[in-house]
Design a protein around this motif. Structure first.
Motif, PDB file in Angstrom:
ATOM      1  N   UNK A  15       0.858  -1.197   0.032  1.00 58.62           N
ATOM      2  CA  UNK A  15       0.162   0.112   0.093  1.00 58.62           C
ATOM      3  C   UNK A  15       0.759   1.417  -0.007  1.00 58.62           C
ATOM      4  N   UNK A  16       1.681   1.281  -0.858  1.00 59.87           N
ATOM      5  CA  UNK A  16       2.754   2.502  -1.017  1.00 59.87           C
ATOM      6  C   UNK A  16       2.147   3.696  -1.893  1.00 59.87           C
ATOM      7  N   UNK A  17       1.189   3.350  -2.763  1.00 57.12           N
ATOM      8  CA  UNK A  17       0.781   4.435  -3.727  1.00 57.12           C
ATOM      9  C   UNK A  17      -0.116   5.418  -2.762  1.00 57.12           C
ATOM     10  N   UNK A  18       0.333   6.544  -2.864  1.00 53.68           N
ATOM     11  CA  UNK A  18      -0.693   7.579  -2.306  1.00 53.68           C
ATOM     12  C   UNK A  18      -1.942   8.118  -3.282  1.00 53.68           C
ATOM     13  N   UNK A  19      -3.269   7.885  -2.942  1.00 52.95           N
ATOM     14  CA  UNK A  19      -4.268   8.160  -3.780  1.00 52.95           C
ATOM     15  C   UNK A  19      -4.680   9.907  -3.223  1.00 52.95           C
ATOM     16  N   UNK A  20      -4.941  10.669  -4.245  1.00 56.80           N
ATOM     17  CA  UNK A  20      -5.506  11.781  -3.802  1.00 56.80           C
ATOM     18  C   UNK A  20      -6.696  11.768  -2.891  1.00 56.80           C
ATOM     19  N   UNK A  21      -6.667  12.586  -1.825  1.00 56.86           N
ATOM     20  CA  UNK A  21      -7.808  12.930  -1.037  1.00 56.86           C
ATOM     21  C   UNK A  21      -8.257  14.401  -0.797  1.00 56.86           C
ATOM     22  N   UNK A  22      -9.418  14.578  -0.550  1.00 56.39           N
ATOM     23  CA  UNK A  22     -10.076  15.922  -0.584  1.00 56.39           C
ATOM     24  C   UNK A  22      -9.234  16.442   0.542  1.00 56.39           C
ATOM     25  N   UNK A  23      -8.824  17.707   0.204  1.00 51.75           N
ATOM     26  CA  UNK A  23      -8.181  18.627   1.241  1.00 51.75           C
ATOM     27  C   UNK A  23      -6.606  18.141   1.137  1.00 51.75           C
ATOM     28  N   UNK A  24      -6.077  17.274   0.409  1.00 53.30           N
ATOM     29  CA  UNK A  24      -4.768  17.172   0.143  1.00 53.30           C
ATOM     30  C   UNK A  24      -4.227  17.674  -1.294  1.00 53.30           C
ATOM     31  N   UNK A  25      -3.056  18.151  -1.089  1.00 52.18           N
ATOM     32  CA  UNK A  25      -2.503  19.106  -2.220  1.00 52.18           C
ATOM     33  C   UNK A  25      -2.267  17.779  -3.291  1.00 52.18           C
ATOM     34  N   UNK A  26      -2.662  18.012  -4.446  1.00 51.14           N
ATOM     35  CA  UNK A  26      -2.344  16.981  -5.690  1.00 51.14           C
ATOM     36  C   UNK A  26      -0.768  17.170  -6.189  1.00 51.14           C
ATOM     37  N   UNK A  27      -0.083  18.225  -5.462  1.00 55.39           N
ATOM     38  CA  UNK A  27       1.319  18.347  -6.115  1.00 55.39           C
ATOM     39  C   UNK A  27       2.069  17.651  -5.107  1.00 55.39           C
ATOM     40  N   UNK A  28       1.675  17.467  -3.746  1.00 61.09           N
ATOM     41  CA  UNK A  28       2.405  16.744  -2.743  1.00 61.09           C
ATOM     42  C   UNK A  28       2.192  15.304  -2.989  1.00 61.09           C
ATOM     43  N   UNK A  29       0.894  14.956  -3.266  1.00 65.34           N
ATOM     44  CA  UNK A  29       0.666  13.505  -3.668  1.00 65.34           C
ATOM     45  C   UNK A  29       1.592  13.027  -4.743  1.00 65.34           C
TER      46      UNK A  29
END
Length: 373
Positions: free
Chosen positions: A254-268
């Motif tokens: 589970x190493x892949x980070x999925x984009x979540x609301x409130x989280x920066x797409x750039x950081x993801x």
């Protein structure tokens, strides 16, 4: 006596600041105030790793400044900072005379000397701001030159700005291009992940792969295939095996980070890019180690005359052993991928930014809830 407080994020930032502490005190005295000794205090705080909460970080650092009576305060974070989509190396809050330095912005090798140079010049700029106010262009030419010299292929630009949300004035040293800054951040974050440590966590997988391959190389089927396969086919098998293992580790842990609301797409995107590069480098180490093990085993266990007789060729040279080891390393990487699924999940996850960042968020939220109670 002059006092400098350093608020450091856990991990790479803490390791670097701890190693340069004594030398930094001597160099600060030589550079800024030869009549005064310097006392350097280092405090580790996970909040300095929450790059999305810069306002909150500065509020915490101001508390530290008041509580400890420091003359200067610098936060060292191991996560990226941004200004207008450009990677920031140094962010100085000129309203309060505190600063933040982003370790990943230094790129793949944030050598201790470079971080020390950044700290010294940042303290010098803060001193200039304290003495002469915001109009300091002439007084910080040497500092700007020193900071620029650390970045050979991408120069820094400094910008003054007023942040309305925090109502503070800032002097920011940032990359001139978005692409160059992103490249430095990804390589710098990969360095902080330490691919070699992740490779060590796969030591059990290496043992499984070598045991499987050592059994296989004593049979003539592998000899014939490695001898008959052209170079392009061996290369294709290598690429497919490494990519397959990389994808399997990402999925199984589970190493892949999925984009979540409130989280920066750039950081993801940065987290995922860093995870891919970290794993790829770790697997190259893993693959090269397997290759050397199989090369040694092949040369030791397999007499060339016997092999030549078995596969009905005139003679066996060095190339045969090189290609046999190559083929064996590729095949057993598949077996290693299966074994990787049984590795301690948390050990692998701790080598990725996304997982460490989630832990920091949890710690911060727990502290906030305790304070509110």
């Amino acid at each position: 006596m002059a006092r400098l407080g350093i608020i450091s994020a856990p991990g790479t930032a803490r390791n670097i600041t701890s190693k340069i502490k004594d030398e930094l005190a001597e160099n600060l005295k030589e550079r800024l105030s030869q009549s005064d000794d310097w006392q350097i205090d280092i405090i580790v705080d996970p909040l300095t790793g929450e790059t999305e909460f810069t306002k909150k970080i500065y509020a915490r650092t101001e508390e530290y400044l008041q509580e400890n009576g420091w003359d200067y305060l610098i936060s060292i974070t191991d996560l990226p900072l941004f200004y207008n989509d450009k990677a920031v190396v140094v962010d100085i809050d000129t309203s309060d005379g505190v600063a933040m330095i982003s370790i990943p912005a230094f790129g793949w090798r944030p050598l201790k000397k470079r971080v020390q140079t950044a700290i010294i010049n940042t303290v010098s700029i803060i001193k200039e701001v304290t003495d002469n106010g915001d109009d300091i262009e002439e007084g910080i030419k040497d500092e700007i030159h020193a900071l620029n010299n650390m970045f050979t292929f991408s120069k820094l630009r400094y910008t003054k700005d007023f942040f309305e949300k925090s109502e503070t004035k800032h002097l920011l040293f940032h990359m001139t291009t978005k692409a160059g800054g992103t490249f430095r951040l990804v390589t710098g974050m990969t360095f902080a992940n330490n691919p070699y440590n992740m490779m060590q966590s796969l030591s059990g997988v290496t043992a499984i792969a070598f045991a499987t391959g050592a059994f296989g190389i004593i049979f003539s089927t592998m000899w014939n295939l490695s001898y008959l396969f052209p170079t392009w086919r061996l290369a294709a098998i290598s690429v497919l095996s490494i990519l397959g293992m990389l994808l399997w580790i990402i999925v199984s842990h589970d190493l892949w980070e999925n984009f979540k609301e409130g989280q920066s797409r750039r950081m993801t995107s940065l987290y995922n890019s860093t995870t891919l590069l970290t794993l790829f480098i770790s697997l190259l180490f893993y693959y090269f180690l397997l290759y050397l093990l199989f090369l040694t085993a092949g040369v030791t266990l397999l007499p060339p005359d016997f092999i030549a007789t078995t596969i009905e060729v005139e003679n066996i040279g060095v190339r045969f052993y090189l290609e046999l080891a190559w083929f064996a390393a590729s095949l057993t990487t598949v077996a290693g991928a299966i074994g990787a699924g049984f590795q301690d999940k948390e050990t692998i996850q701790k080598s990725t930014y996304g997982y460490r960042q989630r832990l920091r968020y949890q710690e911060s939220q727990e502290e906030d809830s305790e304070e509110s109670d």
